[in-house]
Motif scaffolding. Structure first.
Motif, PDB file in Angstrom:
ATOM      1  N   ARG A  99       0.874  -1.174   0.000  1.00 15.37           N
ATOM      2  CA  ARG A  99       0.000   0.000   0.000  1.00 15.37           C
ATOM      3  C   ARG A  99       0.909   1.221   0.000  1.00 15.37           C
ATOM      4  O   ARG A  99       1.773   1.347   0.858  1.00 15.37           O
ATOM      5  N   GLN A 100       0.672   2.098  -0.953  1.00 15.49           N
ATOM      6  CA  GLN A 100       1.463   3.322  -1.040  1.00 15.49           C
ATOM      7  C   GLN A 100       0.506   4.508  -1.073  1.00 15.49           C
ATOM      8  O   GLN A 100      -0.602   4.399  -1.600  1.00 15.49           O
ATOM      9  N   ALA A 101       0.962   5.607  -0.522  1.00 17.24           N
ATOM     10  CA  ALA A 101       0.136   6.817  -0.551  1.00 17.24           C
ATOM     11  C   ALA A 101      -0.096   7.225  -2.004  1.00 17.24           C
ATOM     12  O   ALA A 101       0.800   7.160  -2.832  1.00 17.24           O
ATOM     13  N   ASP A 102      -1.333   7.628  -2.283  1.00 20.67           N
ATOM     14  CA  ASP A 102      -1.682   8.109  -3.626  1.00 20.67           C
ATOM     15  C   ASP A 102      -1.236   9.563  -3.718  1.00 20.67           C
ATOM     16  O   ASP A 102      -1.701  10.403  -2.947  1.00 20.67           O
ATOM     17  N   PRO A 103      -0.322   9.886  -4.651  1.00 21.41           N
ATOM     18  CA  PRO A 103       0.155  11.271  -4.750  1.00 21.41           C
ATOM     19  C   PRO A 103      -0.965  12.263  -5.061  1.00 21.41           C
ATOM     20  O   PRO A 103      -0.863  13.439  -4.712  1.00 21.41           O
ATOM     21  N   ALA A 104      -2.059  11.795  -5.672  1.00 20.07           N
ATOM     22  CA  ALA A 104      -3.161  12.692  -6.021  1.00 20.07           C
ATOM     23  C   ALA A 104      -4.120  12.904  -4.853  1.00 20.07           C
ATOM     24  O   ALA A 104      -4.893  13.869  -4.853  1.00 20.07           O
ATOM     25  N   ARG A 107      -5.118  10.829   1.333  1.00 27.33           N
ATOM     26  CA  ARG A 107      -5.991   9.994   2.172  1.00 27.33           C
ATOM     27  C   ARG A 107      -6.170   8.605   1.585  1.00 27.33           C
ATOM     28  O   ARG A 107      -6.532   7.674   2.289  1.00 27.33           O
ATOM     29  N   ALA A 108      -5.930   8.475   0.291  1.00 25.66           N
ATOM     30  CA  ALA A 108      -6.143   7.199  -0.410  1.00 25.66           C
ATOM     31  C   ALA A 108      -4.843   6.401  -0.492  1.00 25.66           C
ATOM     32  O   ALA A 108      -3.752   6.961  -0.434  1.00 25.66           O
ATOM     33  N   ARG A 109      -4.982   5.098  -0.637  1.00 23.63           N
ATOM     34  CA  ARG A 109      -3.843   4.201  -0.780  1.00 23.63           C
ATOM     35  C   ARG A 109      -3.907   3.514  -2.132  1.00 23.63           C
ATOM     36  O   ARG A 109      -4.979   3.061  -2.572  1.00 23.63           O
ATOM     37  N   LEU A 110      -2.754   3.447  -2.786  1.00 22.84           N
ATOM     38  CA  LEU A 110      -2.641   2.700  -4.024  1.00 22.84           C
ATOM     39  C   LEU A 110      -2.160   1.292  -3.698  1.00 22.84           C
ATOM     40  O   LEU A 110      -1.269   1.118  -2.858  1.00 22.84           O
ATOM     41  N   ILE A 111      -2.735   0.315  -4.370  1.00 23.16           N
ATOM     42  CA  ILE A 111      -2.306  -1.070  -4.209  1.00 23.16           C
ATOM     43  C   ILE A 111      -1.337  -1.354  -5.351  1.00 23.16           C
ATOM     44  O   ILE A 111      -1.700  -1.265  -6.524  1.00 23.16           O
ATOM     45  N   VAL A 112      -0.106  -1.687  -4.973  1.00 23.98           N
ATOM     46  CA  VAL A 112       0.977  -1.844  -5.937  1.00 23.98           C
ATOM     47  C   VAL A 112       1.513  -3.271  -5.850  1.00 23.98           C
ATOM     48  O   VAL A 112       1.786  -3.761  -4.749  1.00 23.98           O
ATOM     49  N   PRO A 113       1.677  -3.941  -6.986  1.00 24.09           N
ATOM     50  CA  PRO A 113       2.249  -5.294  -6.944  1.00 24.09           C
ATOM     51  C   PRO A 113       3.742  -5.233  -6.621  1.00 24.09           C
ATOM     52  O   PRO A 113       4.420  -4.258  -6.949  1.00 24.09           O
ATOM     53  N   THR A 114       4.222  -6.282  -5.974  1.00 23.54           N
ATOM     54  CA  THR A 114       5.652  -6.383  -5.689  1.00 23.54           C
ATOM     55  C   THR A 114       6.298  -7.296  -6.735  1.00 23.54           C
ATOM     56  O   THR A 114       5.597  -7.969  -7.497  1.00 23.54           O
ATOM     57  N   GLU A 115       7.600  -7.322  -6.749  1.00 20.41           N
ATOM     58  CA  GLU A 115       8.298  -8.250  -7.650  1.00 20.41           C
ATOM     59  C   GLU A 115       7.920  -9.686  -7.288  1.00 20.41           C
ATOM     60  O   GLU A 115       7.736 -10.518  -8.164  1.00 20.41           O
ATOM     61  N   GLN A 116       7.774  -9.946  -6.010  1.00 19.66           N
ATOM     62  CA  GLN A 116       7.368 -11.289  -5.558  1.00 19.66           C
ATOM     63  C   GLN A 116       5.982 -11.652  -6.093  1.00 19.66           C
ATOM     64  O   GLN A 116       5.728 -12.797  -6.450  1.00 19.66           O
TER      65      GLN A 116
END
Length: 183
Positions: A99-104, A107-116
């Motif tokens: 979960r990463q902070a959404d730059p836009a 308050r929102a979180r972006l779901i980002v895939p990992t290399e794994q």
């Protein structure tokens, strides 16, 4: 006089086939058996994926389409947002998403895939292909293609008449009905 295979004749004598047609010719029986076998094989292929089929959907979506806001992902996959939170917690603990902070919108979180998760997704897709191969193993490659095309055409028409919004819910509902459990 025509001869029947012994098992057909035995079923007829026992009264198991009042119409004289074998159960194997019944569409509902055939669809149910194929679906049940595929569902079990796919469940085995997804057994170690946090969240099972839903976890796989999350991984496949964020890997193919890129990072998504948590709420947007929940809406896209038709997963309750509370359920999505727990699902993402499990996927994150397994190192499959971040979960990463959404730059836009902080308050929102972006779901980002990992290399794994990319590696895991490749393995999962191999296992799902093997499950499909097991289920369709009695068909030649050209027959598989024809079967898929015809099944897709029938499914598109059925979807137009009676829309299904979430494949996981459909699978759970259908398996529950087959096992005598109400949804």
């Amino acid at each position: 006089m025509t001869s029947s295979p012994p098992d057909v004749e035995t079923r007829r004598i026992r009264g198991l086939e009042p119409s004289g047609a074998p159960v194997e010719s019944d569409l509902g029986w055939a669809l149910g058996v194929v679906f049940r076998r595929y569902a079990k094989a796919a469940a085995a292929a997804l057994a170690d994926v946090p969240g099972g089929p839903r976890g796989y959907q999350v991984l496949a979506t964020v890997t193919a389409e890129g990072p998504r806001r948590q709420l947007d992902l929940a809406a896209q996959l038709d997963v309750d947002r509370t359920v999505m939170t727990y699902l993402l917690d499990d996927l994150e603990k397994a190192g499959l998403v971040q979960r990463q902070a959404d730059p836009a919108d902080r308050r929102a979180r972006l779901i980002v895939p990992t290399e794994q998760s990319r590696e895991a997704l490749c393995d999962i897709e191999r296992r799902l292909t093997a499950a499909e191969d097991e289920v369709l193993g009695s068909l030649e490659d050209t027959e598989r293609s024809a079967f898929r095309l015809l099944l897709q055409r029938v499914a598109v028409q059925a979807q137009a008449v009676d829309p299904v919004h979430n494949a996981c819910d459909l699978a759970e509902e259908t398996l529950g009905e087959a096992e005598g459990v109400s949804p």
